[in-house]
Design an enzyme around this catalytic site. Sequence first.
Site, PDB file in Angstrom:
ATOM      1  N   MET A 158     -24.143   1.993  33.310  1.00 33.12           N
ATOM      2  CA  MET A 158     -24.506   2.383  31.951  1.00 33.12           C
ATOM      3  C   MET A 158     -24.445   1.229  30.943  1.00 33.12           C
ATOM      4  O   MET A 158     -24.239   1.452  29.759  1.00 33.12           O
ATOM      5  CB  MET A 158     -23.626   3.563  31.488  1.00 33.12           C
ATOM      6  N   LEU A 217     -28.556  -4.478  30.696  1.00 33.38           N
ATOM      7  CA  LEU A 217     -28.452  -5.889  31.098  1.00 33.38           C
ATOM      8  C   LEU A 217     -29.317  -6.752  30.191  1.00 33.38           C
ATOM      9  O   LEU A 217     -30.402  -6.340  29.769  1.00 33.38           O
ATOM     10  CB  LEU A 217     -28.883  -6.038  32.557  1.00 33.38           C
ATOM     11  N   HIS A 276     -32.988   6.788  38.484  1.00 32.17           N
ATOM     12  CA  HIS A 276     -32.923   7.555  37.229  1.00 32.17           C
ATOM     13  C   HIS A 276     -33.241   9.020  37.535  1.00 32.17           C
ATOM     14  O   HIS A 276     -34.195   9.312  38.263  1.00 32.17           O
ATOM     15  CB  HIS A 276     -33.939   6.984  36.229  1.00 32.17           C
ATOM     16  N   ASP A 299     -35.632   1.972  31.560  1.00 35.52           N
ATOM     17  CA  ASP A 299     -36.274   2.958  32.438  1.00 35.52           C
ATOM     18  C   ASP A 299     -37.803   2.822  32.466  1.00 35.52           C
ATOM     19  O   ASP A 299     -38.526   3.823  32.551  1.00 35.52           O
ATOM     20  CB  ASP A 299     -35.882   4.393  32.020  1.00 35.52           C
TER      21      ASP A 299
HETATM   22  C1  GAR Z   1     -27.132   9.504  38.685  1.00 33.99           C
HETATM   23  O1  GAR Z   1     -27.678  10.767  38.437  1.00 33.99           O
HETATM   24  C2  GAR Z   1     -28.100   8.409  38.250  1.00 33.99           C
HETATM   25  O2  GAR Z   1     -29.432   8.736  38.494  1.00 33.99           O
HETATM   26  C3  GAR Z   1     -27.814   8.358  36.780  1.00 33.99           C
HETATM   27  O3  GAR Z   1     -26.413   8.458  36.682  1.00 33.99           O
HETATM   28  C4  GAR Z   1     -25.934   9.238  37.780  1.00 33.99           C
HETATM   29  C5  GAR Z   1     -24.871   8.434  38.492  1.00 33.99           C
HETATM   30  O4  GAR Z   1     -24.288   9.203  39.497  1.00 33.99           O
HETATM   31  N1  GAR Z   1     -28.296   7.149  36.206  1.00 33.99           N
HETATM   32  C6  GAR Z   1     -28.850   7.091  34.993  1.00 33.99           C
HETATM   33  O5  GAR Z   1     -28.963   8.044  34.258  1.00 33.99           O
HETATM   34  C7  GAR Z   1     -29.325   5.704  34.575  1.00 33.99           C
HETATM   35  N2  GAR Z   1     -30.288   5.795  33.569  1.00 33.99           N
HETATM   36  P1  GAR Z   1     -23.410   8.517  40.610  1.00 33.99           P
HETATM   37  O6  GAR Z   1     -22.425   7.607  39.868  1.00 33.99           O
HETATM   38  O7  GAR Z   1     -22.705   9.648  41.298  1.00 33.99           O
HETATM   39  O8  GAR Z   1     -24.325   7.741  41.521  1.00 33.99           O
END
Ligand code: GAR
Length: 192
Positions: free
Chosen positions: A90, A93, A109, A145
């Site tokens: 999160m 970069l 995503h 994204d």
């Molecule tokens: C996942 O759903 C991923 O797609 C999302 O955060 C979650 C992480 O889950 N990423 C984003 O929203 C990035 N824009 P995890 O830590 O269990 O892999």
Amino acid sequence: MGFKIAIFISGRGSNMREIVRACFKKKLKSSVELIVSNSNEAPGLYIPEIKDIDTLILDKNNIDDKSFYSLLNRSLKKKGIELICLAGFMKILKKQFIKKWKNKIINIHPSLLPAFKGLRPQHNAIQSKVKYSGCTVHYVNEKIDSGIIIDQDIIKVEDDDDEISLSKKILNKEHKLYIKVIRKLEDSYGKN
Ligand code: GAR
């Protein structure tokens, strides 16, 4: 060909776990050489599967940006990293870093990009009453994204779905999609 992979996380780490497992079980040719977290409280850091993998914690509350990138670059170089997989990372970069790693950083995503970029895409999908949603793996570029899409998977949004149930369904798909994409990159490496 397999890659030396670094996975960047900030939280739960379930996508990280799936990638590590797939490498360990030889479902991928790649190996995970480094886990990077920008939070020392990320639950993903305690996942047993990563106990033998080097971890770099660059905690957002205790480090300035200059030290963040200097320590990060040093570790990536030392480990000979060839592919960076963002998995719930999160932090945005900086452009210079993304440029340096062009086409070598991928992100997952939980929406069908270009729909629902940014935060809480599952919530926004429910609010918008879309009938289908899903997940996307894309190359990371300077815009959030927005990089070239490598692959996607879809799910049907049911009338009784809420943010939590939708997130769960999408996450199941994410775990499979991320592995599929890394395999695709392994297979295509050097062919283009
Ligand atoms: C996942 O759903 C991923 O797609 C999302 O955060 C979650 C992480 O889950 N990423 C984003 O929203 C990035 N824009 P995890 O830590 O269990 O892999």
